[in-house]
Each structure stands twice: as structure tokens, then as C-alpha cells.
Motif scaffolding. Sequence first.
Motif, mmCIF file in Angstrom:
data_model
loop_
_atom_site.group_PDB
_atom_site.id
_atom_site.type_symbol
_atom_site.label_atom_id
_atom_site.label_comp_id
_atom_site.label_asym_id
_atom_site.label_seq_id
_atom_site.Cartn_x
_atom_site.Cartn_y
_atom_site.Cartn_z
ATOM 1 N N ALA A 67 39.247 38.945 51.507
ATOM 2 C CA ALA A 67 40.097 39.228 52.670
ATOM 3 C C ALA A 67 40.664 37.930 53.234
ATOM 4 O O ALA A 67 41.846 37.866 53.611
ATOM 5 N N GLY A 68 39.850 36.885 53.262
ATOM 6 C CA GLY A 68 40.314 35.582 53.735
ATOM 7 C C GLY A 68 41.388 34.970 52.850
ATOM 8 O O GLY A 68 42.177 34.127 53.288
ATOM 9 N N MET A 69 41.431 35.403 51.617
ATOM 10 C CA MET A 69 42.446 34.935 50.670
ATOM 11 C C MET A 69 43.696 35.817 50.705
ATOM 12 O O MET A 69 44.617 35.635 49.912
ATOM 13 N N VAL A 97 36.837 45.605 49.736
ATOM 14 C CA VAL A 97 37.981 45.082 50.479
ATOM 15 C C VAL A 97 39.211 45.983 50.319
ATOM 16 O O VAL A 97 40.220 45.802 50.989
ATOM 17 N N GLY A 98 39.111 46.978 49.436
ATOM 18 C CA GLY A 98 40.207 47.929 49.250
ATOM 19 C C GLY A 98 41.098 47.617 48.070
ATOM 20 O O GLY A 98 42.129 48.258 47.872
ATOM 21 N N ALA A 99 40.712 46.622 47.280
ATOM 22 C CA ALA A 99 41.530 46.242 46.127
ATOM 23 C C ALA A 99 41.276 47.179 44.949
ATOM 24 O O ALA A 99 40.258 47.864 44.883
ATOM 25 N N CYS A 100 42.210 47.163 44.033
ATOM 26 C CA CYS A 100 42.058 47.838 42.751
ATOM 27 C C CYS A 100 41.537 46.790 41.783
ATOM 28 O O CYS A 100 42.140 45.722 41.637
ATOM 29 N N VAL A 101 40.393 47.066 41.162
ATOM 30 C CA VAL A 101 39.783 46.095 40.258
ATOM 31 C C VAL A 101 40.193 46.420 38.824
ATOM 32 O O VAL A 101 40.069 47.557 38.378
ATOM 33 N N VAL A 102 40.669 45.394 38.125
ATOM 34 C CA VAL A 102 41.128 45.537 36.749
ATOM 35 C C VAL A 102 40.137 44.808 35.842
ATOM 36 O O VAL A 102 40.163 43.579 35.761
ATOM 37 N N PRO A 103 39.234 45.550 35.172
ATOM 38 C CA PRO A 103 38.307 44.881 34.252
ATOM 39 C C PRO A 103 39.005 44.561 32.935
ATOM 40 O O PRO A 103 39.677 45.405 32.361
ATOM 41 N N LEU A 104 38.866 43.336 32.497
ATOM 42 C CA LEU A 104 39.461 42.908 31.230
ATOM 43 C C LEU A 104 38.350 42.668 30.218
ATOM 44 O O LEU A 104 37.296 42.138 30.569
ATOM 45 N N SER A 105 38.596 43.016 29.001
ATOM 46 C CA SER A 105 37.581 42.912 27.955
ATOM 47 C C SER A 105 37.466 41.488 27.414
ATOM 48 O O SER A 105 38.474 40.874 27.045
ATOM 49 N N THR A 106 36.248 41.008 27.341
ATOM 50 C CA THR A 106 36.008 39.694 26.730
ATOM 51 C C THR A 106 36.205 39.752 25.216
ATOM 52 O O THR A 106 36.242 38.717 24.564
ATOM 53 N N MET A 107 36.327 40.949 24.672
ATOM 54 C CA MET A 107 36.525 41.127 23.230
ATOM 55 C C MET A 107 38.013 41.089 22.848
ATOM 56 O O MET A 107 38.346 41.054 21.666
ATOM 57 N N ALA A 108 38.896 41.113 23.837
ATOM 58 C CA ALA A 108 40.335 41.160 23.558
ATOM 59 C C ALA A 108 40.838 39.799 23.087
ATOM 60 O O ALA A 108 40.351 38.750 23.524
#
Length: 128
Positions: A67-69, A97-108
Motif C-alpha cells: 500500500a505504501g508503494m 491489499v486488494g491486488a490481483c496476484v499473478v503467479p509465474l512459473s519458475t519452469m517457464a
Amino acid sequence: MSPDALPGALLVPQPSLEDFPDFVSIPIRIGQHANQWPDKRAVVCEGKSRTWREFDHRINKIARTLAGMGIGKGDKIAILAGNSIEYLETFMGGLRVGACVVPLSTMAAADALEKMLDDCDAKLLFLS
């Protein structure tokens, strides 16, 4: 033509809030658990654990930092990291904080990750 064949028609009926009147989001549920069972173990990963109180406290710290960011409701944050308690705390802090979290694969592959990051339009990337 049946309604199912219409462009944009939902393939599966979607639930509404009326279907789940007692729905509580995961970040709120974690806070409730922290109040009910503060000293019980909440998460464990590779020999490391957190109690509900510790887990909730760390999620709050991350949410306040975000939120501070300037991160807030509807903003996207991406996470590229291996499985860990810190990953989960970051994910839950983003949700809190209400954000949408986008998980990215470490295998990509690098080029695929670049495309995913471009597509998701995240304001912030957590990298481990």
C-alpha cells in the motif's frame, strides 16, 4: 440457436454472492484464525513454520508495504519464486491489499516469462 452456443456465453454457470452468503475472503479468514488460534501452526514448508499470529502479522506487513508503494485494489503484482512460506505470505499480502496476484512459473523459459509479464501488466514483480 441455444443460449450455450452464443459468443461469450458462460460454459459453466457462475455462482453469485447469494449462493454463498457466508463467504469470507482468504485474507480475512487468516485474520480470523489468527484471533482464534494465535499459537497454532498455520503453515509449514521445508521444516520452517509459522503460527497463525506470525502468518497474519507478516501478511499485514507485506500488505502495508505494498500500500505504501501505491499498490491497491485491482492492481497486479507478479511473483516469480519457488515454493516457500515467504511466497505464500507475499501472495496473501497482495490479496489483502486488494491486488490481483499473478503467479509465474519458475519452469517457464525466459521468452515465455517475458511474454507473461508483458501480458499481465503487473505494477510490481517479486523475484526470488
